[in-house]
Design an enzyme around this catalytic site. Sequence first.
Site, PDB file in Angstrom:
ATOM      1  N   LYS A  54      22.221  16.926  39.536  1.00  0.00           N
ATOM      2  CA  LYS A  54      21.795  16.718  40.937  1.00  0.00           C
ATOM      3  C   LYS A  54      21.087  15.374  41.065  1.00  0.00           C
ATOM      4  O   LYS A  54      21.367  14.597  41.983  1.00  0.00           O
ATOM      5  CB  LYS A  54      20.839  17.839  41.376  1.00  0.00           C
ATOM      6  CG  LYS A  54      21.552  19.127  41.742  1.00  0.00           C
ATOM      7  CD  LYS A  54      20.596  20.285  41.941  1.00  0.00           C
ATOM      8  CE  LYS A  54      21.373  21.579  42.110  1.00  0.00           C
ATOM      9  NZ  LYS A  54      20.572  22.794  41.967  1.00  0.00           N
ATOM     10  N   GLN A  98      14.599  24.896  41.981  1.00  0.00           N
ATOM     11  CA  GLN A  98      15.690  25.464  41.179  1.00  0.00           C
ATOM     12  C   GLN A  98      15.387  26.928  40.837  1.00  0.00           C
ATOM     13  O   GLN A  98      14.326  27.241  40.295  1.00  0.00           O
ATOM     14  CB  GLN A  98      15.862  24.628  39.896  1.00  0.00           C
ATOM     15  CG  GLN A  98      17.028  25.028  39.030  1.00  0.00           C
ATOM     16  CD  GLN A  98      18.385  24.760  39.678  1.00  0.00           C
ATOM     17  OE1 GLN A  98      18.612  23.727  40.283  1.00  0.00           O
ATOM     18  NE2 GLN A  98      19.282  25.704  39.557  1.00  0.00           N
ATOM     19  N   ASP A 121      18.380  23.826  50.626  1.00  0.00           N
ATOM     20  CA  ASP A 121      19.139  24.952  50.074  1.00  0.00           C
ATOM     21  C   ASP A 121      19.440  26.002  51.148  1.00  0.00           C
ATOM     22  O   ASP A 121      20.276  26.886  50.942  1.00  0.00           O
ATOM     23  CB  ASP A 121      18.332  25.626  48.949  1.00  0.00           C
ATOM     24  CG  ASP A 121      18.899  25.328  47.565  1.00  0.00           C
ATOM     25  OD1 ASP A 121      20.070  24.902  47.482  1.00  0.00           O
ATOM     26  OD2 ASP A 121      18.189  25.554  46.579  1.00  0.00           O
TER      27      ASP A 121
END
Length: 300
Positions: A54, A98, A121
């Site tokens: 990422k 994460q 997200d």
Amino acid sequence: MSAEIIDGKAFAAKLRRDVADQVARLKADHQLKPGLAVVLVGDDPASQVYVRSKGKMTVEVGMNSFEHRLDPSIKETELLALIEGLNADPKVHGILVQLPLPDHLDEDLVINAIDPAKDVDGFHILNVGLLGTGQKAMVPCTPLGCLMMLRNHHGSLSGMNAVVIGRSNIVGKPMAQLLLGDSCTVTIAHSRTRDLPDVVRRADIVVAAVGRAEMVPGDWIKPGATVIDVGINRVDAPEKGEGKTRLVGDCHFESCAAVAGAITPVPGGVGPMTIACLLANTLTACCRANGLPEPADLTA
Ligand code: NAD
């Protein structure tokens, strides 16, 4: 094999190029540089790989990448304080924590501490509600990538029967909301669904997000249907040598591809789209934060 292969790798590369172009324009016209902060707690090897790629791709499209690698024993209050700092930082337009987090940290509490406008997200409860009510939301990256590929392949999805296998908050449920938003008739199947093969056989679109290697065989697929395989499963591959493994999806590729009209492979299908959509969401968040028009062709 009859199915057209939906090349997620190529699609994602194109999306990243489009994002990079828009980032360059933001810099030239508005002296703005989108920034993505990624928070990793602990040393889970798979999470480390994701975070590394990422970060690399964020920089490649011209954005700022801020990585926060935290000790697995970090206290919840410390993590929340970090998130508060990122929420207030004008250089940070997107924040991603994460998952999974270590057991002593409350995932819902942590995710809901992120400023919803920076929640790239799309897991914050406000974004879940906005998506569910058809309002402008931050949309979870994996289902967004699936929707983009479906729209690109079919044009309109209106009136199609879609079956989503899996009801997770990360993939299954938001996927179903997006398909409903595009006027599909949507069924969500899960581990308690009765007669799953018959349910799947009715689908014009099958999205499999279960996490069980090759559980969907070709004879569950309606001829000509589009199969989007989200699953990523590592299985033994003795044919490649002792101790070797390979990645497979939730669908048995050869038998499904023999019947389907189109199918995403694993690897090279949904996976690459997820990070590309994360970058697209960060760009969108930066535009919204600065009162600029959103890049229309990137948003679903
Ligand atoms: P999850 O474990 O949270 O959810 C799995 C779902 O599958 C559950 O809702 C469960 O009810 C359902 N299920 C389990 N067994 C079933 C069965 N026998 N029949 C029907 N349904 C069943 O998983 P998740 O986070 O949604 O991820 C699903 C898969 O997608 C995993 O393989 C994961 O690695 C993969 N994934 C891929 C990406 C990507 O970028 N490609 C992103 C997220 C997840």
